[in-house]
Design a protein around this motif. Structure first.
Motif, mmCIF file in Angstrom:
data_model
loop_
_atom_site.group_PDB
_atom_site.id
_atom_site.type_symbol
_atom_site.label_atom_id
_atom_site.label_comp_id
_atom_site.label_asym_id
_atom_site.label_seq_id
_atom_site.Cartn_x
_atom_site.Cartn_y
_atom_site.Cartn_z
ATOM 1 N N ARG A 41 89.969 125.078 91.762
ATOM 2 C CA ARG A 41 90.867 125.255 92.908
ATOM 3 C C ARG A 41 90.929 126.727 93.308
ATOM 4 O O ARG A 41 90.699 127.609 92.475
ATOM 5 N N THR A 71 91.445 127.606 84.970
ATOM 6 C CA THR A 71 91.348 127.708 86.417
ATOM 7 C C THR A 71 89.906 127.536 86.878
ATOM 8 O O THR A 71 89.638 126.920 87.914
ATOM 9 N N ASN A 74 98.615 125.866 94.309
ATOM 10 C CA ASN A 74 97.398 125.352 94.935
ATOM 11 C C ASN A 74 97.296 123.828 94.849
ATOM 12 O O ASN A 74 96.204 123.271 94.851
ATOM 13 N N VAL A 111 96.067 127.429 100.787
ATOM 14 C CA VAL A 111 95.528 126.961 99.509
ATOM 15 C C VAL A 111 96.371 125.873 98.863
ATOM 16 O O VAL A 111 95.989 125.321 97.831
ATOM 17 N N GLY A 112 97.542 125.559 99.430
ATOM 18 C CA GLY A 112 98.403 124.552 98.824
ATOM 19 C C GLY A 112 99.753 124.499 99.496
ATOM 20 O O GLY A 112 99.853 124.145 100.663
ATOM 21 N N THR A 172 98.095 120.515 97.067
ATOM 22 C CA THR A 172 98.210 120.289 98.502
ATOM 23 C C THR A 172 99.400 119.404 98.839
ATOM 24 O O THR A 172 99.911 118.657 97.989
ATOM 25 N N GLU A 225 94.554 124.048 85.361
ATOM 26 C CA GLU A 225 93.692 123.361 86.325
ATOM 27 C C GLU A 225 94.260 123.461 87.736
ATOM 28 O O GLU A 225 93.537 123.525 88.717
ATOM 29 N N TYR A 226 95.591 123.420 87.844
ATOM 30 C CA TYR A 226 96.264 123.845 89.071
ATOM 31 C C TYR A 226 97.262 124.917 88.673
ATOM 32 O O TYR A 226 97.712 124.965 87.530
ATOM 33 N N GLU A 275 98.761 115.815 98.114
ATOM 34 C CA GLU A 275 98.979 115.441 96.721
ATOM 35 C C GLU A 275 100.464 115.209 96.440
ATOM 36 O O GLU A 275 100.833 114.322 95.665
#
Length: 211
Positions: free
Chosen positions: A71, A66, A131, A174-175, A133, A106-107, A136
């Motif tokens: 993120r 993370t 998180n 946040v997403g 978006t 990572e997400y 994305e």
């Protein structure tokens, strides 16, 4: 559709159970509103009430993956933020509530699964809070999504032709907060997207105005 299902991740990154759930330790406090690097997240400064079952508590979002991803942390946890009364109002069974395959990498995604009540209807609900978006999501599903509105919030609906599932991803600070509905036995009482929108409108207030 669940981002986890759409993007297979090595098993080492997927958290199936929390430490508290495995050891019988006291329930952890709700996740703090902090970014992946430990700085306060701007999306929420309010501590929300949570369900306290140790097996439902979310995993820590503080790890090297993370931090490398940069993120913000996921604030809204569907397994500990959605009240039982809200689930009952949707004719789902709170007793079926269980953590899904949380993804902390990572997400990140916090996931919760529910099943229908009465059981003969056979609807299944998966809620993801992550998180990634909406932009994305749109990029990944260019030409295969529909922009929709859920209680005034921007959202994206995706469905595959002939697939008995439908997903509605609602924008958060946040997403997105994702609602995925599956008709696992061809109940025929409604289409998956009809159910997904019904559930999305009922669950959106759980997100909170500051998220």
């Amino acid at each position: 559709m669940s981002w986890i299902k759409r993007y297979p991740i090595p098993a080492v990154f997927v958290i199936g159970l929390t430490v508290a759930g495995c050891t019988g330790a006291e329930p952890a406090d709700p996740p703090s509103a902090t970014g992946a690097g430990g700085s306060p997240a701007e999306s929420s400064s309010t501590v929300r009430p949570t369900l306290t079952d140790a097996k439902l508590q979310p995993p820590s979002q503080d790890n090297k993956y993370t931090k490398a991803g940069g993120r913000p942390a996921v604030v809204v946890d569907p397994c500990t933020w959605i009240p039982d009364d809200t689930i009952r109002a949707l004719n789902l069974d709170p007793a079926t509530r269980k953590r899904g395959r949380d993804l902390i990498a990572e997400y990140s995604f916090l996931t919760c699964d529910f099943a229908a009540n009465p059981p003969q209807e056979k609807w299944r609900l998966r809620v993801d809070s992550g998180n990634v978006t909406l932009d994305e999501v749109r990029q990944k599903y260019a030409g295969k999504y529909e922009n929709v509105d859920v209680n005034g919030r921007e959202a994206v609906r995706t469905v595959k032709n002939g697939d008995p599932t439908c997903a509605i991803d609602i924008k958060t600070a946040v997403g997105y907060f994702g609602i995925e509905v599956a008709d696992v036995a061809g109940s025929g009482s409604a289409t998956p997207c009809d159910k997904a929108m019904e559930y999305a409108r009922a669950l959106e207030p759980v997100i909170g105005d500051d998220n």
